[in-house]
Design a protein around this motif. Structure first.
Motif, PDB file in Angstrom:
ATOM      1  N   GLU A  10       0.790  -1.078  -0.165  1.00  0.00           N
ATOM      2  CA  GLU A  10       0.071   0.039  -0.108  1.00  0.00           C
ATOM      3  C   GLU A  10       0.898   1.313   0.134  1.00  0.00           C
ATOM      4  OE1 GLU A  10      -0.500  -2.627   2.002  1.00  0.00           O
ATOM      5  OE2 GLU A  10      -2.462  -3.512   0.933  1.00  0.00           O
ATOM      6  N   ALA A  55      -6.061  -0.679  -7.406  1.00  0.00           N
ATOM      7  CA  ALA A  55      -6.541  -0.540  -6.277  1.00  0.00           C
ATOM      8  C   ALA A  55      -5.825   0.216  -5.050  1.00  0.00           C
ATOM      9  CB  ALA A  55      -7.063  -1.953  -5.659  1.00  0.00           C
ATOM     10  N   VAL A  56      -4.446  -0.382  -5.247  1.00  0.00           N
ATOM     11  CA  VAL A  56      -3.462   0.294  -4.357  1.00  0.00           C
ATOM     12  C   VAL A  56      -3.162   1.774  -4.714  1.00  0.00           C
ATOM     13  CG1 VAL A  56      -1.030   0.205  -3.766  1.00  0.00           C
ATOM     14  CG2 VAL A  56      -2.111  -2.102  -4.007  1.00  0.00           C
ATOM     15  N   GLY A  86      -5.986   4.006  -3.257  1.00  0.00           N
ATOM     16  CA  GLY A  86      -6.028   4.158  -2.043  1.00  0.00           C
ATOM     17  C   GLY A  86      -4.794   5.365  -1.648  1.00  0.00           C
ATOM     18  N   ALA A 105      -6.088   8.624  -2.333  1.00  0.00           N
ATOM     19  CA  ALA A 105      -7.080   9.226  -1.369  1.00  0.00           C
ATOM     20  C   ALA A 105      -6.492   9.760  -0.526  1.00  0.00           C
ATOM     21  CB  ALA A 105      -8.129   8.119  -1.098  1.00  0.00           C
ATOM     22  N   ARG A 106      -5.375   8.906   0.113  1.00  0.00           N
ATOM     23  CA  ARG A 106      -4.794   8.973   1.478  1.00  0.00           C
ATOM     24  C   ARG A 106      -3.847  10.338   1.286  1.00  0.00           C
ATOM     25  NH1 ARG A 106      -3.269   3.697   1.187  1.00  0.00           N
ATOM     26  NH2 ARG A 106      -0.960   4.378   0.549  1.00  0.00           N
TER      27      ARG A 106
END
Length: 204
Positions: free
Chosen positions: A66, A155-156, A159, A162-163
């Motif tokens: 991630e 997907a990673v 994420g 978004a962070r």
């Protein structure tokens, strides 16, 4: 950049990875365990290479998947780059996680040339110098394998975007320069765009 200079740059990367590997974890938090070459240096030898992007290396790190979204840097990567001296070298570095495959659509059929366990792969470097890197490359993934890899990386990457967007928004008016947070947001966005375009080219 001359071909011989490019290979020497790889040797320098291996030396600096080894140097950083010898540093205690209390000083260097990010651990780099492998270095893989991909791109032009795996093709037939030429007298010279384009300076931009000629030497491309994937660094496999101890960071979770991630934290290694495409084009982004895991925590403590900045310190690792500064301490290793590679930040100022003519090489494009891509951080990858040891908890996921090193390859994707961009890191295409890479070849390992250094590892924590075995040190530099001298035979690999000899073949690269001779322009015989293509013989070292693993088989290409199937379309289904590449699709699955890109879906996971998307997907990673989503994420990570978004962070970094939340972090940028929350600290938008905080004291200090926002450049570092802005760069992180840009890197995450560019990685997502690149992955989405690659996935779209594959189709359903």
């Amino acid at each position: 950049m001359k071909w011989t200079t490019a290979v020497r740059t790889l040797e320098d990367v291996a030396d600096r990875c080894a140097h950083m590997d010898r540093q205690p974890g209390t000083i260097v938090r990010l651990r780099v365990t492998e270095a893989w070459v991909f791109g032009d240096l795996l093709g037939p030898r030429r007298d010279s290479l384009d300076d931009l992007g000629s030497v491309r290396v994937a660094l496999v790190t101890s960071a979770p998947e991630e934290d290694c979204a495409l084009f982004t840097r895991p925590p403590a990567a900045g310190h690792w780059l500064t301490a290793s001296g590679l930040e100022k070298k003519p090489v494009q570095l891509f951080f990858r996680s040891a908890h996921a495959p090193v390859w994707n659509h961009l890191v295409e059929r890479p070849v390992q040339f250094w590892s924590h366990e075995d040190g530099p792969e001298h035979d690999v470097l000899v073949q690269l110098r001779a322009g015989e890197g293509d013989a070292l490359r693993p088989p290409a993934p199937t379309a289904a394998e590449l699709r699955a890899r890109l879906d996971r990386e998307l997907a990673v990457s989503l994420g990570a975007l978004a962070r970094t967007a939340r972090d940028y928004d929350e600290k938008r008016w905080a004291p200090g320069s926002p450049k570092k947070r802005g760069d992180a947001l840009c890197d995450a966005a560019l990685g997502l765009v690149d992955l989405q375009e690659a996935r779209n080219r594959l189709g359903a």
